[in-house]
Structure formats: structure tokens, C-alpha cells
Design a protein around this motif. Structure first.
Motif, PDB file in Angstrom:
ATOM      1  N   THR A  61       0.983  -1.466   0.254  1.00 27.78           N
ATOM      2  CA  THR A  61      -0.083  -0.295   0.272  1.00 27.78           C
ATOM      3  C   THR A  61       0.546   1.137   0.196  1.00 27.78           C
ATOM      4  N   TYR A  62       1.855   1.185   0.348  1.00 27.76           N
ATOM      5  CA  TYR A  62       3.247   2.281   0.657  1.00 27.76           C
ATOM      6  C   TYR A  62       3.592   2.872  -0.687  1.00 27.76           C
ATOM      7  N   ALA A  63       2.960   1.391  -2.350  1.00 27.23           N
ATOM      8  CA  ALA A  63       3.621   2.315  -2.982  1.00 27.23           C
ATOM      9  C   ALA A  63       1.841   2.181  -3.729  1.00 27.23           C
ATOM     10  N   ASP A  64       0.984   1.632  -3.883  1.00 18.02           N
ATOM     11  CA  ASP A  64       0.299   1.427  -4.932  1.00 18.02           C
ATOM     12  C   ASP A  64      -0.749   3.086  -4.263  1.00 18.02           C
ATOM     13  N   PHE A  65      -0.954   3.776  -3.474  1.00 15.16           N
ATOM     14  CA  PHE A  65      -1.560   3.851  -2.580  1.00 15.16           C
ATOM     15  C   PHE A  65      -0.725   5.240  -1.507  1.00 15.16           C
ATOM     16  N   ASP A  66       0.618   5.715  -2.347  1.00 13.64           N
ATOM     17  CA  ASP A  66       1.297   6.713  -1.795  1.00 13.64           C
ATOM     18  C   ASP A  66       0.509   7.725  -1.753  1.00 13.64           C
ATOM     19  N   ALA A  67       0.187   8.312  -2.611  1.00 17.07           N
ATOM     20  CA  ALA A  67      -0.677   9.789  -2.531  1.00 17.07           C
ATOM     21  C   ALA A  67      -1.663   9.338  -1.403  1.00 17.07           C
ATOM     22  N   GLN A  68      -2.679   8.342  -0.919  1.00 13.23           N
ATOM     23  CA  GLN A  68      -3.023   8.387  -0.201  1.00 13.23           C
ATOM     24  C   GLN A  68      -2.313   9.024   1.068  1.00 13.23           C
ATOM     25  N   ILE A  69      -1.370   8.084   1.547  1.00  8.66           N
ATOM     26  CA  ILE A  69      -0.660   8.301   2.743  1.00  8.66           C
ATOM     27  C   ILE A  69       0.469   9.779   2.971  1.00  8.66           C
ATOM     28  N   LYS A  70       0.628  10.377   1.751  1.00 14.83           N
ATOM     29  CA  LYS A  70       0.618  11.631   1.525  1.00 14.83           C
ATOM     30  C   LYS A  70       0.281  12.582   2.534  1.00 14.83           C
ATOM     31  N   ILE A  71      -1.170  12.220   1.861  1.00 17.63           N
ATOM     32  CA  ILE A  71      -1.990  13.407   2.185  1.00 17.63           C
ATOM     33  C   ILE A  71      -2.638  13.125   3.824  1.00 17.63           C
ATOM     34  N   VAL A  72      -2.648  11.509   4.332  1.00 22.65           N
ATOM     35  CA  VAL A  72      -2.678  12.074   5.465  1.00 22.65           C
ATOM     36  C   VAL A  72      -1.076  11.704   6.654  1.00 22.65           C
ATOM     37  N   LEU A  73      -0.296  11.620   6.043  1.00 17.93           N
ATOM     38  CA  LEU A  73       1.006  12.663   6.661  1.00 17.93           C
ATOM     39  C   LEU A  73       1.180  13.997   6.492  1.00 17.93           C
ATOM     40  N   ASN A  74       0.235  14.423   5.419  1.00 19.89           N
ATOM     41  CA  ASN A  74       0.460  15.487   5.574  1.00 19.89           C
ATOM     42  C   ASN A  74       1.809  16.157   4.891  1.00 19.89           C
ATOM     43  N   LYS A  75       2.261  15.571   4.002  1.00 19.95           N
ATOM     44  CA  LYS A  75       4.209  15.204   3.545  1.00 19.95           C
ATOM     45  C   LYS A  75       3.980  15.369   1.761  1.00 19.95           C
ATOM     46  N   ASP A  76       4.414  16.398   1.182  1.00 19.95           N
ATOM     47  CA  ASP A  76       4.300  16.453  -0.096  1.00 19.95           C
ATOM     48  C   ASP A  76       5.090  14.881  -0.796  1.00 19.95           C
ATOM     49  N   GLU A  77       6.152  14.102  -0.225  1.00 19.33           N
ATOM     50  CA  GLU A  77       6.891  13.306  -0.756  1.00 19.33           C
ATOM     51  C   GLU A  77       7.643  12.181   0.936  1.00 19.33           C
ATOM     52  N   LEU A  78       7.130  11.011   0.725  1.00 11.44           N
ATOM     53  CA  LEU A  78       7.442  10.093   1.819  1.00 11.44           C
ATOM     54  C   LEU A  78       9.086  10.249   1.870  1.00 11.44           C
ATOM     55  N   GLU A  79       9.477   9.897   3.246  1.00 12.35           N
ATOM     56  CA  GLU A  79      10.380  10.297   3.445  1.00 12.35           C
ATOM     57  C   GLU A  79      11.184   8.516   4.135  1.00 12.35           C
ATOM     58  N   ASP A  80      12.675   8.591   3.899  1.00  8.59           N
ATOM     59  CA  ASP A  80      13.204   7.455   4.469  1.00  8.59           C
ATOM     60  C   ASP A  80      12.294   7.007   6.013  1.00  8.59           C
ATOM     61  N   LYS A  81      11.772   7.757   6.473  1.00  6.53           N
ATOM     62  CA  LYS A  81      11.617   8.320   8.510  1.00  6.53           C
ATOM     63  C   LYS A  81      10.021   7.370   7.673  1.00  6.53           C
ATOM     64  N   ASP A  82       8.950   8.437   7.510  1.00  5.50           N
ATOM     65  CA  ASP A  82       7.771   7.500   7.032  1.00  5.50           C
ATOM     66  C   ASP A  82       7.987   5.511   6.800  1.00  5.50           C
ATOM     67  N   TYR A  83       8.759   5.627   5.664  1.00  3.00           N
ATOM     68  CA  TYR A  83       8.926   4.009   5.773  1.00  3.00           C
ATOM     69  C   TYR A  83       9.946   3.397   6.674  1.00  3.00           C
ATOM     70  N   ASP A  84      10.761   3.612   7.140  1.00  3.18           N
ATOM     71  CA  ASP A  84      10.938   3.246   8.369  1.00  3.18           C
ATOM     72  C   ASP A  84       9.882   2.539   9.467  1.00  3.18           C
ATOM     73  N   ALA A  85       8.895   3.779   9.770  1.00  2.00           N
ATOM     74  CA  ALA A  85       7.891   3.788  10.691  1.00  2.00           C
ATOM     75  C   ALA A  85       7.308   2.495  10.273  1.00  2.00           C
ATOM     76  N   ALA A  86       6.652   2.207   9.422  1.00  2.00           N
ATOM     77  CA  ALA A  86       5.914   0.915   8.747  1.00  2.00           C
ATOM     78  C   ALA A  86       6.268   0.228   9.020  1.00  2.00           C
ATOM     79  N   LYS A  87       7.681  -0.146   8.239  1.00  2.00           N
ATOM     80  CA  LYS A  87       8.211  -1.049   9.037  1.00  2.00           C
ATOM     81  C   LYS A  87       8.349  -1.720  10.311  1.00  2.00           C
ATOM     82  N   SER A  88       8.695  -0.649  11.435  1.00  2.00           N
ATOM     83  CA  SER A  88       8.188  -0.749  12.981  1.00  2.00           C
ATOM     84  C   SER A  88       6.755  -1.548  13.196  1.00  2.00           C
TER      85      SER A  88
END
Length: 214
Positions: free
Chosen positions: A172-199
Motif C-alpha cells: 500500500t505504501y507504493a500503490d496508494f502513496d498519494a493517500q498516505i502523503k495526504i494522511v501524513l501531510n507530506k509532499d513526498e514520503l521520507e526514509d523515516k516514514d518507511y522505517d516507521a511503517a516497517k516498525s
């Protein structure tokens, strides 16, 4: 074969491989952006900076090109994620699996989107590939999970649904990245966002399988 002729053939082979890689990279990007139905070989040729005839020299039709893109994606997925190692136990393997799937979403988001579109559209190439190759790998991983369950290293779980859930949560972090950016209020996802998802996903999966994180 004469050295000069051999060198010429090697150059042709190199150029062919470069052209095919350029076409496949571009096609993956355009299919992900435009959708499978709306994409044309002319769009792909224009974005690749090649004449349309060059694209059709390697791939006779849009369907042939889509199948080639899908084969490359599926082969990459099949071989880039580590097989489960029984001796390492469930915690290490599930943690690594989730991490590698998130890394795929981070590094190849277009690949994930194209695969999702093809699966939703029930493209026969994808369905047959899954039947021929993916089911075999899944059965191997299932056997390992069942051994861990028998040894009491994890709760009894439905391994098919375990994998389905992990795919859904990571891709979902690839398929619906646009939705995730809106939820996280970001223009682009950062490494820390992916690391948080992993955790977070790892904690959920391990807890659901009765595996302590400590």
C-alpha cells in the motif's frame, strides 16, 4: 569468428540490451502513471525519446510490451525477497520479509502499481505466472511456518492469510502513496516514514503470530 566481427556482435548485443532496458523502464513508468488501458506505445516511445518503430522492433504490440514489463516485475519480486530460513526462526524471517517488501515499495513504486492494475484487470500473464511460480514458493514458506508452529515458536496461524496481510500492508505504501502523503501531510514520503511503517507492521505481525519482540 574473427575478432572484429565478434566485437561488432557484442556491440549490437549491448545496444539491444540498453534499448530494451530503456523501453521497459519507460513503459513501467508510463503504465503506472496513465493506466494500462490509456497507455499507448506512442506515449512510451515519446517519453523514451525513441521512434515508435524502435519500440515495435523489440515488442510487436502493446500487449507484448506489457507482458514483458510484468515478467520483469514478477521475476524481480520472486528473487529479491529472501526465502525463509528455518534455523533463524520466525521473528528474524518475518521481520526481514516485511523490511524487504517495504524496501520494494520505496524503490520500485511504479512496479507495484503496474502489478496491482494488472491483477485488478485479471491480465492472464500475471494470473498464469502466479499459478506457475508464486504458488510453489508460497507452499515452501508455508511448510516452514508449519514447522515453527509445531515447535511452539509461534501461534497457529493461517499462513496464506498471513502473507496476504503482509502484502496488503507493505504494498500500500507504493500503490496508494498519494493517500498516505495526504494522511501524513507530506509532499513526498521520507526514509523515516518507511522505517516507521516497517516498525509498526512488524510489531502487528509478530504480535498476531504470538512472537515476542524482545
Amino acid at each position: 569468428m574473427e575478432p572484429q566481427k565478434r566485437a561488432k556482435n557484442q556491440l549490437k548485443t549491448h545496444i539491444r540490451a540498453q534499448n530494451q532496458e530503456l523501453i521497459l523502464d519507460t513503459a513501467e513508468r508510463v503504465f503506472a502513471r496513465q493506466g494500462l488501458a490509456k497507455t499507448t506505445t506512442q506515449m512510451i516511445a515519446d517519453e523514451a525519446g525513441l521512434p515508435k518503430a524502435n519500440v515495435h522492433y523489440y515488442y510487436r504490440s502493446k500487449q507484448d510490451l506489457l507482458d514483458a514489463v510484468l515478467e520483469r516485475i514478477l521475476t524481480m519480486w520472486l528473487h529479491s525477497v529472501s526465502l525463509f530460513n528455518f534455523e533463524e526462526g520466525p521473528k528474524a524471517n518475518l521481520t526481514r520479509y516485511i523490511s524487504e517488501k517495504i524496501d520494494q515499495s520505496r524503490s520500485r513504486p511504479n512496479a507495484s502499481k503496474v502489478f496491482a492494475m494488472a491483477l485488478i484487470g485479471e491480465e492472464e500473464f500475471v494470473l498464469q505466472y502466479l499459478r506457475d511460480y508464486f504458488v510453489t514458493e508460497l507452499s515452501r514458506e508455508k511448510a516452514t511456518i508449519e514447522k515453527w508452529i509445531d515447535l511452539g515458536l509461534m501461534h497457529s496461524v493461517d499462513s496464506e492469510h498471513l502473507f496476504i496481510s503482509m502484502w496488503a500492508m507493505t504494498q500500500t505504501y507504493a500503490d496508494f502513496d498519494a493517500q498516505i502523503k495526504i494522511v501524513l501531510n507530506k509532499d513526498e514520503l521520507e526514509d523515516k516514514d518507511y522505517d516507521a511503517a516497517k516498525s509498526f507492521i512488524t510489531s502487528m505481525v509478530l504480535a498476531g503470530c504470538g512472537i515476542k519482540e524482545d
